[in-house]
Design a protein around this motif. Structure first.
Motif, PDB file in Angstrom:
ATOM      1  N   ALA A 264       0.836  -1.201   0.000  1.00  0.00           N
ATOM      2  CA  ALA A 264       0.000   0.000   0.000  1.00  0.00           C
ATOM      3  C   ALA A 264       0.870   1.249   0.000  1.00  0.00           C
ATOM      4  CB  ALA A 264      -0.920  -0.002   1.219  1.00  0.00           C
ATOM      5  N   ARG A 265       0.404   2.295  -0.679  1.00  0.00           N
ATOM      6  CA  ARG A 265       1.142   3.546  -0.751  1.00  0.00           C
ATOM      7  C   ARG A 265       0.676   4.557   0.284  1.00  0.00           C
ATOM      8  NH1 ARG A 265       3.749   3.670  -5.782  1.00  0.00           N
ATOM      9  NH2 ARG A 265       4.374   1.519  -6.179  1.00  0.00           N
ATOM     10  N   HIS A 266      -0.532   4.369   0.821  1.00  0.00           N
ATOM     11  CA  HIS A 266      -1.036   5.277   1.847  1.00  0.00           C
ATOM     12  C   HIS A 266      -0.801   4.651   3.221  1.00  0.00           C
ATOM     13  CE1 HIS A 266      -3.839   7.701   4.243  1.00  0.00           C
ATOM     14  NE2 HIS A 266      -3.851   8.565   3.241  1.00  0.00           N
ATOM     15  N   PRO A 267      -0.404   5.437   4.235  1.00  0.00           N
ATOM     16  CA  PRO A 267      -0.155   4.863   5.568  1.00  0.00           C
ATOM     17  C   PRO A 267      -1.354   4.112   6.130  1.00  0.00           C
ATOM     18  CG  PRO A 267       0.701   7.093   5.451  1.00  0.00           C
ATOM     19  CD  PRO A 267      -0.059   6.869   4.181  1.00  0.00           C
ATOM     20  N   TYR A 268      -2.578   4.536   5.811  1.00  0.00           N
ATOM     21  CA  TYR A 268      -3.754   3.821   6.313  1.00  0.00           C
ATOM     22  C   TYR A 268      -3.887   2.471   5.622  1.00  0.00           C
ATOM     23  CZ  TYR A 268      -8.559   2.773   7.592  1.00  0.00           C
ATOM     24  OH  TYR A 268      -9.696   2.164   8.075  1.00  0.00           O
ATOM     25  N   GLY A 303      -8.817  18.914  10.919  1.00  0.00           N
ATOM     26  CA  GLY A 303      -8.365  19.698   9.780  1.00  0.00           C
ATOM     27  C   GLY A 303      -7.261  19.000   9.026  1.00  0.00           C
ATOM     28  N   GLY A 304      -6.989  19.495   7.802  1.00  0.00           N
ATOM     29  CA  GLY A 304      -5.940  18.904   6.992  1.00  0.00           C
ATOM     30  C   GLY A 304      -6.291  17.498   6.562  1.00  0.00           C
ATOM     31  N   CYS A 305      -5.305  16.620   6.497  1.00  0.00           N
ATOM     32  CA  CYS A 305      -5.543  15.208   6.191  1.00  0.00           C
ATOM     33  C   CYS A 305      -6.247  14.572   7.384  1.00  0.00           C
ATOM     34  CB  CYS A 305      -4.218  14.499   5.917  1.00  0.00           C
ATOM     35  SG  CYS A 305      -4.373  12.707   5.748  1.00  0.00           S
ATOM     36  N   THR A 306      -7.418  13.970   7.153  1.00  0.00           N
ATOM     37  CA  THR A 306      -8.194  13.436   8.278  1.00  0.00           C
ATOM     38  C   THR A 306      -7.504  12.269   8.973  1.00  0.00           C
ATOM     39  OG1 THR A 306      -9.428  12.098   6.672  1.00  0.00           O
ATOM     40  CG2 THR A 306     -10.422  14.190   7.383  1.00  0.00           C
ATOM     41  N   PHE A 307      -6.509  11.670   8.336  1.00  0.00           N
ATOM     42  CA  PHE A 307      -5.813  10.546   8.957  1.00  0.00           C
ATOM     43  C   PHE A 307      -4.634  10.990   9.806  1.00  0.00           C
ATOM     44  CE2 PHE A 307      -2.745   6.882   8.575  1.00  0.00           C
ATOM     45  CZ  PHE A 307      -3.463   6.004   9.372  1.00  0.00           C
ATOM     46  N   HIS A 308      -4.253  12.263   9.744  1.00  0.00           N
ATOM     47  CA  HIS A 308      -2.997  12.671  10.372  1.00  0.00           C
ATOM     48  C   HIS A 308      -2.947  12.431  11.883  1.00  0.00           C
ATOM     49  CE1 HIS A 308      -4.809  16.604  11.646  1.00  0.00           C
ATOM     50  NE2 HIS A 308      -3.870  16.541  12.558  1.00  0.00           N
ATOM     51  N   GLU A 327      -1.301  10.358  -8.510  1.00  0.00           N
ATOM     52  CA  GLU A 327      -0.697   9.181  -9.134  1.00  0.00           C
ATOM     53  C   GLU A 327       0.366   8.572  -8.221  1.00  0.00           C
ATOM     54  OE1 GLU A 327      -1.773   7.788 -11.884  1.00  0.00           O
ATOM     55  OE2 GLU A 327      -3.291   9.365 -12.067  1.00  0.00           O
ATOM     56  N   ALA A 328       0.324   7.239  -8.121  1.00  0.00           N
ATOM     57  CA  ALA A 328       1.277   6.537  -7.260  1.00  0.00           C
ATOM     58  C   ALA A 328       1.985   5.424  -8.010  1.00  0.00           C
ATOM     59  CB  ALA A 328       0.553   5.977  -6.032  1.00  0.00           C
ATOM     60  N   GLY A 329       2.035   5.559  -9.342  1.00  0.00           N
ATOM     61  CA  GLY A 329       2.725   4.558 -10.147  1.00  0.00           C
ATOM     62  C   GLY A 329       1.781   3.527 -10.714  1.00  0.00           C
ATOM     63  N   GLY A 330       1.914   3.267 -12.010  1.00  0.00           N
ATOM     64  CA  GLY A 330       1.046   2.295 -12.650  1.00  0.00           C
ATOM     65  C   GLY A 330      -0.397   2.752 -12.645  1.00  0.00           C
ATOM     66  N   GLU A 331      -1.300   1.891 -12.228  1.00  0.00           N
ATOM     67  CA  GLU A 331      -2.723   2.200 -12.161  1.00  0.00           C
ATOM     68  C   GLU A 331      -3.145   2.531 -10.738  1.00  0.00           C
ATOM     69  OE1 GLU A 331      -5.047  -0.863 -13.925  1.00  0.00           O
ATOM     70  OE2 GLU A 331      -3.622  -1.210 -15.541  1.00  0.00           O
ATOM     71  N   ARG A 332      -2.212   3.035  -9.939  1.00  0.00           N
ATOM     72  CA  ARG A 332      -2.501   3.257  -8.521  1.00  0.00           C
ATOM     73  C   ARG A 332      -2.527   4.740  -8.198  1.00  0.00           C
ATOM     74  NH1 ARG A 332       1.539  -0.583  -5.315  1.00  0.00           N
ATOM     75  NH2 ARG A 332       0.244   0.162  -3.615  1.00  0.00           N
ATOM     76  N   ARG A 333      -3.364   5.094  -7.206  1.00  0.00           N
ATOM     77  CA  ARG A 333      -3.431   6.462  -6.709  1.00  0.00           C
ATOM     78  C   ARG A 333      -3.569   6.427  -5.191  1.00  0.00           C
ATOM     79  NH1 ARG A 333      -7.857   9.948  -9.399  1.00  0.00           N
ATOM     80  NH2 ARG A 333      -9.167   8.170  -8.843  1.00  0.00           N
ATOM     81  N   ALA A 334      -3.016   7.433  -4.538  1.00  0.00           N
ATOM     82  CA  ALA A 334      -3.101   7.524  -3.083  1.00  0.00           C
ATOM     83  C   ALA A 334      -3.151   8.989  -2.662  1.00  0.00           C
ATOM     84  CB  ALA A 334      -1.915   6.820  -2.418  1.00  0.00           C
ATOM     85  N   ALA A 335      -3.841   9.258  -1.562  1.00  0.00           N
ATOM     86  CA  ALA A 335      -4.007  10.622  -1.068  1.00  0.00           C
ATOM     87  C   ALA A 335      -3.036  10.872   0.079  1.00  0.00           C
ATOM     88  CB  ALA A 335      -5.453  10.855  -0.613  1.00  0.00           C
ATOM     89  N   CYS A 336      -1.752  10.940  -0.265  1.00  0.00           N
ATOM     90  CA  CYS A 336      -0.725  11.157   0.757  1.00  0.00           C
ATOM     91  C   CYS A 336       0.396  11.992   0.169  1.00  0.00           C
ATOM     92  CB  CYS A 336      -0.186   9.831   1.270  1.00  0.00           C
ATOM     93  SG  CYS A 336       1.102   9.993   2.542  1.00  0.00           S
TER      94      CYS A 336
END
Length: 351
Positions: A264-268, A303-308, A327-336
């Motif tokens: 996974a590219r996102h910490p969550y 506020g900000g990123c809700t996962f922070h 974009e996180a490479g290939g067909e992947r996306r992440a909000a980080c």
């Protein structure tokens, strides 16, 4: 399916989060969907999804992340206190602008849902065969009750139950059998899209495996689209083609299911993956790791990123700057903000 939903707000523009379609339009396309309760509580915030015919999309996240609200929103099964904006295009037709008669025609026949908790979804005082036959009779005025009952028996056999079980009441069936009845009911009117909300909840692992294999086979045989919702990332990675991870009402990561689960590219997303043991993989033998804390209250989002507040690698800027999918490479996306940075040490997530 019976429910009412208030749908208001201006017509949204196409969401920049989804790539431009190529070739035929997808079976389902969700654009910038928001669901707000009571006018102030955002349960789903700007979600974009796409499902092709024959494709299996998994949606993962902890309880309270908006998964079930999203599932119910797709067929406008939310209470009248819910306000929906955005677009839900089913075969190119917006579910949110459908008149009541058209919406009734689409439910079951265009798209159906396997609800969470079969015992609570089935009517305890009616035989299961009659409950499967009901949507068939509602959607086909030329079908006789006898033909509908026969079709109910055929559907039960299709999901691995004897046709004679159509005479049973829900309490006379096991948990796995009731779940099969729900799947048979979802198939009753040959829908093009099936939404399965936690279809293996409260089932033992052997029955879970049987239900998951059954769903996979039905999708392959009938070329329908599938949205499977679960908190279990490992199950979704094994069953689905693509995976979307939700947190605080938004998609924070998406991509090929096995890639999201493995790396996974996102910490969550990494925290969800780390919460499950890797059986049979000597390179990753370790105890599952928990993630401290809980998803935020939708009525009081940080506020900000809700996962922070829970993020083990959060930067100072994460408390003030929200993050969109990138974009996180290939067909992947992440909000980080760290999506393209070297893998960070997230050992602080260990409980």
């Amino acid at each position: 399916m019976t429910a009412t939903t208030t749908t208001t707000g201006p017509e949204p523009s196409a969401s920049p989060g989804l790539p431009e379609p190529v070739g035929d339009p997808p079976l389902l396309e969700v654009r910038n969907l928001t669901v707000t309760y009571g006018g102030t509580v955002p349960a789903v915030r700007g979600v974009d999804l796409r499902v092709e015919a024959g494709q299996k999309l998994g949606i993962a996240g902890e309880s309270g992340c908006g998964k079930s609200t999203l599932a119910l929103a797709l067929l406008r099964l939310l209470p009248a206190t819910a306000k929906l904006t955005g677009e839900i295009l089913l075969d190119g037709e917006d579910v949110l602008t459908m008149k009541w008669g058209r919406l009734r025609a689409v439910r079951w026949a265009g798209a159906s849902i396997v609800f969470q908790g079969a015992m609570h979804s089935l009517n305890a005082v009616h035989r299961v065969g009659d409950q499967i036959a009901e949507p068939i009779l509602l959607h086909s005025t030329k079908t006789t009750p006898a033909a509908a009952r026969k079709r109910a028996g055929e559907l039960l056999e299709q999901v691995g139950l004897p046709a004679a079980r159509a005479q049973a009441y829900p309490h006379e069936l096991s948990g796995g059998q009731r779940q099969r009845v729900m799947i048979a009911m979802a198939l009753a009117c040959d829908p093009r899209l099936i939404i399965a909300d936690e279809p293996t909840t409260a089932l033992d692992v052997m029955i879970q495996a049987q239900i998951l294999r059954l769903i996979e086979q039905l999708v392959a045989d009938q070329d329908v689209g599938l949205i499977m919702i679960s908190h279990d990332l490992a199950v979704l990675a094994d069953t689905c083609d693509r995976l979307s991870v939700m947190y605080a009402g938004r998609v924070v990561e998406e991509g090929p299911a096995r890639q999201v689960y493995a790396e996974a590219r996102h910490p969550y997303g990494r925290a969800l993956s780390a919460a499950f043991p890797r059986i049979g993989d000597p390179a990753s033998r370790r105890a599952p790791r928990g993630l401290p804390g809980d998803p935020p209250d939708p009525a009081a989002l940080p506020g900000g990123c809700t996962f922070h507040p829970r993020c083990p690698v959060a930067l100072d800027s994460c408390a003030t700057e929200d993050q969109e999918l990138r974009e996180a490479g290939g067909e992947r996306r992440a909000a980080c903000v760290l999506v393209n940075a070297p893998a960070a040490d997230d050992s602080r997530s260990t409980s």
